[in-house]
Design a protein around this motif. Sequence first.
Motif, PDB file in Angstrom:
ATOM      1  N   GLY A 179       0.573  -1.118  -0.192  1.00 49.33           N
ATOM      2  CA  GLY A 179      -0.260  -0.044  -0.044  1.00 49.33           C
ATOM      3  C   GLY A 179       0.791   1.588  -0.184  1.00 49.33           C
ATOM      4  O   GLY A 179       0.567   2.673   0.349  1.00 49.33           O
ATOM      5  N   VAL A 180       2.191   1.036  -0.041  1.00 50.74           N
ATOM      6  CA  VAL A 180       3.083   2.121   0.190  1.00 50.74           C
ATOM      7  C   VAL A 180       3.746   2.562  -1.158  1.00 50.74           C
ATOM      8  O   VAL A 180       4.542   0.978  -1.240  1.00 50.74           O
ATOM      9  N   THR A 181       4.047   3.186  -1.994  1.00 49.47           N
ATOM     10  CA  THR A 181       4.817   3.554  -2.688  1.00 49.47           C
ATOM     11  C   THR A 181       6.085   4.513  -2.228  1.00 49.47           C
ATOM     12  O   THR A 181       6.123   5.616  -1.740  1.00 49.47           O
ATOM     13  N   MET A 231       4.102   7.583  -0.410  1.00 47.56           N
ATOM     14  CA  MET A 231       3.100   7.959  -0.338  1.00 47.56           C
ATOM     15  C   MET A 231       2.436   6.463   0.015  1.00 47.56           C
ATOM     16  O   MET A 231       2.796   5.655  -0.895  1.00 47.56           O
ATOM     17  N   ARG A 232       1.037   6.536   0.588  1.00 48.84           N
ATOM     18  CA  ARG A 232       0.253   4.924   0.778  1.00 48.84           C
ATOM     19  C   ARG A 232      -0.530   5.903   0.002  1.00 48.84           C
ATOM     20  O   ARG A 232      -1.117   6.920  -0.235  1.00 48.84           O
ATOM     21  N   THR A 233      -0.813   5.250  -1.093  1.00 52.16           N
ATOM     22  CA  THR A 233      -1.216   4.976  -2.269  1.00 52.16           C
ATOM     23  C   THR A 233      -1.765   3.977  -2.985  1.00 52.16           C
ATOM     24  O   THR A 233      -1.318   2.812  -2.711  1.00 52.16           O
ATOM     25  N   PRO A 281       7.354   0.445  -5.846  1.00 53.46           N
ATOM     26  CA  PRO A 281       5.951  -0.227  -4.819  1.00 53.46           C
ATOM     27  C   PRO A 281       6.828  -0.932  -4.038  1.00 53.46           C
ATOM     28  O   PRO A 281       7.718  -1.791  -4.425  1.00 53.46           O
ATOM     29  N   LEU A 282       6.531  -0.241  -2.711  1.00 53.98           N
ATOM     30  CA  LEU A 282       6.783  -1.523  -1.303  1.00 53.98           C
ATOM     31  C   LEU A 282       6.230  -3.285  -1.549  1.00 53.98           C
ATOM     32  O   LEU A 282       5.339  -3.203  -1.448  1.00 53.98           O
ATOM     33  N   TYR A 283       7.218  -4.147  -1.293  1.00 50.58           N
ATOM     34  CA  TYR A 283       6.546  -5.706  -1.289  1.00 50.58           C
ATOM     35  C   TYR A 283       6.461  -6.021   0.176  1.00 50.58           C
ATOM     36  O   TYR A 283       7.255  -6.220   0.440  1.00 50.58           O
ATOM     37  N   ALA A 284       5.901  -7.345   0.124  1.00 49.38           N
ATOM     38  CA  ALA A 284       6.494  -8.353   1.392  1.00 49.38           C
ATOM     39  C   ALA A 284       5.347  -8.966   1.046  1.00 49.38           C
ATOM     40  O   ALA A 284       4.215  -9.194   0.765  1.00 49.38           O
ATOM     41  N   LEU A 285       6.201 -10.754   1.731  1.00 47.92           N
ATOM     42  CA  LEU A 285       5.826 -12.052   2.001  1.00 47.92           C
ATOM     43  C   LEU A 285       4.869 -11.730   2.884  1.00 47.92           C
ATOM     44  O   LEU A 285       4.939 -11.099   3.559  1.00 47.92           O
ATOM     45  N   PRO A 286       3.522 -12.674   2.908  1.00 46.34           N
ATOM     46  CA  PRO A 286       2.531 -12.758   4.037  1.00 46.34           C
ATOM     47  C   PRO A 286       3.048 -13.421   5.569  1.00 46.34           C
ATOM     48  O   PRO A 286       4.365 -13.775   4.926  1.00 46.34           O
ATOM     49  N   VAL A 287       2.419 -12.742   6.242  1.00 46.11           N
ATOM     50  CA  VAL A 287       2.925 -13.219   7.715  1.00 46.11           C
ATOM     51  C   VAL A 287       2.194 -13.519   8.348  1.00 46.11           C
ATOM     52  O   VAL A 287       1.257 -13.584   8.454  1.00 46.11           O
ATOM     53  N   PRO A 288       2.674 -14.684   8.715  1.00 43.41           N
ATOM     54  CA  PRO A 288       3.778 -15.208   8.572  1.00 43.41           C
ATOM     55  C   PRO A 288       4.119 -16.595   7.325  1.00 43.41           C
ATOM     56  O   PRO A 288       3.009 -16.649   6.707  1.00 43.41           O
ATOM     57  N   HIS A 289       5.831 -16.354   6.613  1.00 42.41           N
ATOM     58  CA  HIS A 289       5.515 -17.369   5.664  1.00 42.41           C
ATOM     59  C   HIS A 289       6.142 -18.191   5.788  1.00 42.41           C
ATOM     60  O   HIS A 289       7.476 -18.507   6.630  1.00 42.41           O
ATOM     61  N   ASP A 362       2.842   0.626   8.727  1.00 44.39           N
ATOM     62  CA  ASP A 362       2.216   0.828   8.555  1.00 44.39           C
ATOM     63  C   ASP A 362       2.190   1.634   9.677  1.00 44.39           C
ATOM     64  O   ASP A 362       0.381   2.978  10.130  1.00 44.39           O
ATOM     65  N   SER A 363       2.568   1.940  11.481  1.00 41.42           N
ATOM     66  CA  SER A 363       2.716   3.198  11.211  1.00 41.42           C
ATOM     67  C   SER A 363       3.889   4.575  10.468  1.00 41.42           C
ATOM     68  O   SER A 363       3.153   5.372  11.126  1.00 41.42           O
ATOM     69  N   ALA A 364       4.411   4.272  10.020  1.00 43.61           N
ATOM     70  CA  ALA A 364       4.975   5.029   9.726  1.00 43.61           C
ATOM     71  C   ALA A 364       4.151   5.991   8.532  1.00 43.61           C
ATOM     72  O   ALA A 364       4.309   7.248   7.985  1.00 43.61           O
ATOM     73  N   PHE A 365       3.172   4.869   7.634  1.00 42.72           N
ATOM     74  CA  PHE A 365       2.298   5.850   7.144  1.00 42.72           C
ATOM     75  C   PHE A 365       0.810   5.503   7.122  1.00 42.72           C
ATOM     76  O   PHE A 365       0.386   4.867   6.770  1.00 42.72           O
ATOM     77  N   ALA A 366       0.336   6.626   8.043  1.00 43.19           N
ATOM     78  CA  ALA A 366      -0.468   6.050   8.856  1.00 43.19           C
ATOM     79  C   ALA A 366      -1.008   8.054   8.984  1.00 43.19           C
ATOM     80  O   ALA A 366      -0.185   9.351   8.732  1.00 43.19           O
TER      81      ALA A 366
END
Length: 381
Positions: A179-181, A231-233, A281-289, A362-366
């Motif tokens: 959700g953040v780029t 940006m959260r975008t 764009p920032l990606y992440a694997l599902p938690v937990p992986h 999530d806290s940095a882009f809120a």
Amino acid sequence: METTPRIAIIGAGPGGLICARILQRLGITATVYDLDTPRAARDQGGTLDMHPDSGQRALGEAGLLEAFLAQARPEGQQMRMVSRDGRILFDALPPEADPTEGNPEIDRGRLRDLLLDSLTPGTVRWGHKLTRAEPLGDGIHRLHFAGGTTADADLVIGADGAWSTVRRLVSDATPRYTGVTFVETGLDDADTRHPRLAELTGQGTMMALDDNRGFIAQRNGNGHIRIYVGMRTDLDWHQQAGLDLTETAAVRAALSREFADWSPDLLGFITDADSGYTNRPLYALPVPHTWTHTPGVTLLGDAAHLMSPFSGMGANLAMLDGADLARALIGARTTDEAVRTYEATLLPRSIRAAEGAAEGIDSAFAPDSAVTALAHMTQHH
């Protein structure tokens, strides 16, 4: 080892290279395959802080800690928080004690060169893009590379990053958009050409975060400041805006409008940039992986636990993974025994770090990110 295994490491990043180096020091041969041709084909990215209990520990086991400290920048540990109106809210200077007690910085490119130069010539096979790994039974895999070449391996180590090909052997998980780029740009010869922005950045990392947006400016070597406009975008934000990302002036104007109510000093990180703008764009694997143990294959680094950069641990964890896997291989009778030992440590550690990274972004882009970021910095410094 009861027999000499054929070990293939896919990806010449910090984790894969540190694993190959430690194995090589103790007489176990591994071949590293990387898609780049030549090794300097791509910009390796910004600066990294090496932590004593992970990145530095791995460098020590590789016999490279002294060489790292000779190139590191202890001053790069400075952390600064700035409000959207340009006021410095928090400024943590690096410790003046032994740099090994802190987290000294090093450019990614310098770290990679240090690791590559420590390996026996020919260890890394450049220009080898893995297209698939074919199971042959008994944990053996045949590696198929673009161009038609193949190689067989008793152990395939997936150190091939976010979009890992090796990961498909053990997991169906794919990275998801956070959700953040970040839109990346930079300042060259910053102290001379951009003294005002260089002073605002300091000697390390400057962050200005508020209302789902922000700036991160990061000192690199050679007078360069790398800038991330966050940006959260939506993932396709630029398409919705009718932007061609190769048109520098149009991207600059769009970003300037997005931050129009921010300090003119901070807007300079957009308007005064020397390079173009790269959409990241920032990606992440599902938690937990996690994955079920599969004979003849394992993962490390982003292939195992891709997470947002707000963990502060990405490269450190990758190097710790590489060192732990090498140590397990050196101490085990079989590769399967070694991989089981390694994964028993890797998976719970990765889950904890990924949970922290998810909370961090999530806290940095809120909406209230300025308040939470300042509280976090104050607590941890």
